[in-house]
Write a protein that holds these residues in place. Structure first.
Motif, short mmCIF file in Angstrom:
data_model
loop_
_atom_site.label_atom_id
_atom_site.label_comp_id
_atom_site.label_asym_id
_atom_site.label_seq_id
_atom_site.Cartn_x
_atom_site.Cartn_y
_atom_site.Cartn_z
N LEU A 57 26.19 12.27 -6.64
CA LEU A 57 27.40 11.63 -7.13
C LEU A 57 28.29 12.64 -7.83
CD1 LEU A 57 25.65 8.46 -8.52
CD2 LEU A 57 27.08 8.55 -6.49
N TYR A 58 29.60 12.52 -7.59
CA TYR A 58 30.59 13.42 -8.17
C TYR A 58 31.71 12.59 -8.79
CZ TYR A 58 28.40 17.16 -5.44
OH TYR A 58 27.50 18.05 -4.90
N ASP A 59 32.22 13.06 -9.93
CA ASP A 59 33.33 12.40 -10.59
C ASP A 59 34.59 13.24 -10.44
OD1 ASP A 59 31.89 10.21 -11.47
OD2 ASP A 59 31.25 11.21 -13.32
N GLY A 60 35.70 12.55 -10.11
CA GLY A 60 36.98 13.22 -9.98
C GLY A 60 37.96 12.70 -11.01
N ALA A 61 39.22 12.98 -10.79
CA ALA A 61 40.26 12.53 -11.72
C ALA A 61 40.43 11.02 -11.63
CB ALA A 61 41.57 13.24 -11.39
N ALA A 62 40.89 10.43 -12.73
CA ALA A 62 41.19 9.00 -12.79
C ALA A 62 40.00 8.14 -12.37
CB ALA A 62 42.41 8.67 -11.93
N GLY A 84 22.27 12.70 -9.47
CA GLY A 84 21.81 12.20 -8.18
C GLY A 84 20.54 11.39 -8.30
N ARG A 85 20.09 10.88 -7.17
CA ARG A 85 18.88 10.06 -7.13
C ARG A 85 18.38 9.99 -5.69
NH1 ARG A 85 18.71 4.94 -9.10
NH2 ARG A 85 20.38 5.20 -10.63
N LEU A 86 17.14 9.59 -5.52
CA LEU A 86 16.63 9.28 -4.20
C LEU A 86 16.86 7.80 -3.94
CD1 LEU A 86 13.24 11.23 -4.02
CD2 LEU A 86 15.34 11.73 -2.78
N TYR A 120 26.40 1.58 1.86
CA TYR A 120 25.61 0.66 1.05
C TYR A 120 25.21 1.31 -0.28
CZ TYR A 120 24.97 -2.42 5.11
OH TYR A 120 25.16 -3.26 6.17
N SER A 121 24.70 2.54 -0.21
CA SER A 121 24.26 3.23 -1.42
C SER A 121 25.42 3.47 -2.37
CB SER A 121 23.59 4.55 -1.05
OG SER A 121 22.42 4.34 -0.28
N TYR A 122 26.57 3.80 -1.81
CA TYR A 122 27.75 4.04 -2.65
C TYR A 122 28.12 2.77 -3.42
CZ TYR A 122 32.42 5.50 -4.07
OH TYR A 122 33.53 5.81 -4.81
N ARG A 123 28.13 1.65 -2.73
CA ARG A 123 28.51 0.40 -3.39
C ARG A 123 27.54 0.03 -4.51
NH1 ARG A 123 29.49 -0.88 2.14
NH2 ARG A 123 31.72 -1.15 2.57
N VAL A 124 26.26 0.32 -4.30
CA VAL A 124 25.25 -0.06 -5.30
C VAL A 124 25.31 0.85 -6.51
CG1 VAL A 124 22.78 -0.21 -5.75
CG2 VAL A 124 23.70 -1.11 -3.61
N TYR A 125 25.36 2.17 -6.29
CA TYR A 125 25.18 3.11 -7.39
C TYR A 125 26.48 3.70 -7.93
CZ TYR A 125 20.31 2.84 -6.00
OH TYR A 125 19.06 2.38 -5.69
N ALA A 126 27.45 3.97 -7.09
CA ALA A 126 28.68 4.61 -7.57
C ALA A 126 29.47 3.70 -8.50
CB ALA A 126 29.54 5.05 -6.40
N SER A 127 29.30 2.40 -8.33
CA SER A 127 30.04 1.46 -9.18
C SER A 127 29.35 1.21 -10.52
CB SER A 127 30.19 0.12 -8.44
OG SER A 127 28.92 -0.44 -8.15
N ASP A 128 28.15 1.77 -10.71
CA ASP A 128 27.40 1.58 -11.95
C ASP A 128 27.93 2.55 -13.01
OD1 ASP A 128 25.59 1.34 -14.01
OD2 ASP A 128 23.83 1.28 -12.71
N ALA A 129 28.66 2.02 -13.98
CA ALA A 129 29.26 2.88 -15.00
C ALA A 129 28.23 3.39 -16.01
CB ALA A 129 30.37 2.12 -15.73
N GLN A 130 27.10 2.67 -16.16
CA GLN A 130 26.12 3.04 -17.17
C GLN A 130 25.13 4.10 -16.68
OE1 GLN A 130 26.42 1.89 -20.28
NE2 GLN A 130 28.24 0.78 -19.56
N ARG A 131 24.55 3.88 -15.50
CA ARG A 131 23.52 4.81 -15.02
C ARG A 131 23.59 4.94 -13.50
NH1 ARG A 131 18.99 7.10 -17.28
NH2 ARG A 131 17.27 7.58 -15.87
N PRO A 132 24.63 5.58 -12.99
CA PRO A 132 24.74 5.73 -11.53
C PRO A 132 23.70 6.67 -10.95
CG PRO A 132 26.43 7.01 -12.62
CD PRO A 132 25.75 6.21 -13.70
#
Length: 255
Positions: free
Chosen positions: A186-191, A172-174, A122-134
């Protein structure tokens, strides 16, 4: 030796199906964990409310067209006798066992590693998809994030280094969960690939082996060590998530 209280015990307690010999053990556990007891009583109240809501429907007679005799009569002459017998047996099996069987498969886990993985998804879907402020705090605020999260969670945390796996710490965030605050890294990888790590204290399953799960568009690897649960989340198409989780587990054990 008395077995520790697990998720099956808690579910059986809510459903009033707990074995007599396990009831004193579970009651003592709930007395020592009032926050879990309160949550389970809330589930009991919801269960009672649903039962009351659907009681009038359950009391209605089965429609004539759904009775076994009517179904068999409609098929008579078009199916061999052995087929009718098998169909009747299947109808009886579904009628008596289908309800609880479906419930067991569809009821989301309320505690333990299963709940942790679901919360991470759930948390991944909410925050990882936020390109502006994940993230609430960026990579440059790592130390502040660690101090803040350690105080809120009540346990020392750290930010794993995943550079060897090709992932850069983004922040990261709580996040809130039914079991209290959790730390989401949160971590960013290639592509533009993004990976997340959720961690929080565990009520049960305080030490649990790694479990891999999939939930539609995401996959998770979850485990618990010394009372802290971890769940690594990434898109379903991501490969090599298990070795990354193993590396995180090694680093977390060194805290």
């Amino acid at each position: 030796m008395t077995a520790p209280v697990g998720e099956d015990d808690l579910t059986a307690w809510v459903d009033d199906r707990l074995a007599v010999e396990r009831r004193p053990v579970v009651e003592r556990y709930l007395a020592d964990h009032p926050h879990i007891a309160a949550r389970l009583r809330q589930q009991q109240n919801q269960r009672s409310a649903l039962r009351s809501l659907f009681a009038p429907i359950a009391a209605e007679p089965l429609p004539a067209t759904m009775r076994i005799e009517a179904i068999a009569a409609s098929q008579r002459g078009t199916r061999p006798a052995w087929f009718q017998a098998v169909a009747a047996a299947l109808l009886l099996a579904v009628g008596f066992g289908g309800g609880w069987g479906v419930r067991t498969r569809t009821l989301p886990p309320q505690a333990g590693i299963g709940a942790l993985a679901r919360e991470a998804g759930y948390s991944y879907r909410v925050y990882a998809s936020d390109a502006q402020r994940p993230a609430e705090m960026g990579a440059g605020e790592k130390q502040q994030l660690v101090s803040w999260a350690s105080r809120r969670i009540g346990s020392k945390v750290a930010v794993p280094d995943l550079a060897a796996a090709g992932y850069r710490f983004a922040g990261g965030r709580l996040v809130a969960t039914p079991h209290g605050p959790a730390l989401l890294l949160l971590y960013d990888g290639a592509a533009r690939a993004r990976l997340a790590v959720l961690s929080r204290p565990m009520d049960i399953d305080k030490d649990a082996s790694m479990v891999s799960t999939r939930d539609d568009d995401v996959q998770q690897v979850s485990w618990a060590d010394r009372g802290i649960g971890f769940s690594v989340v990434a898109p379903s198409a991501t490969t090599g998530l298990q070795p990354i989780a193993a590396a995180i587990r090694v680093q977390a054990a060194a805290i």
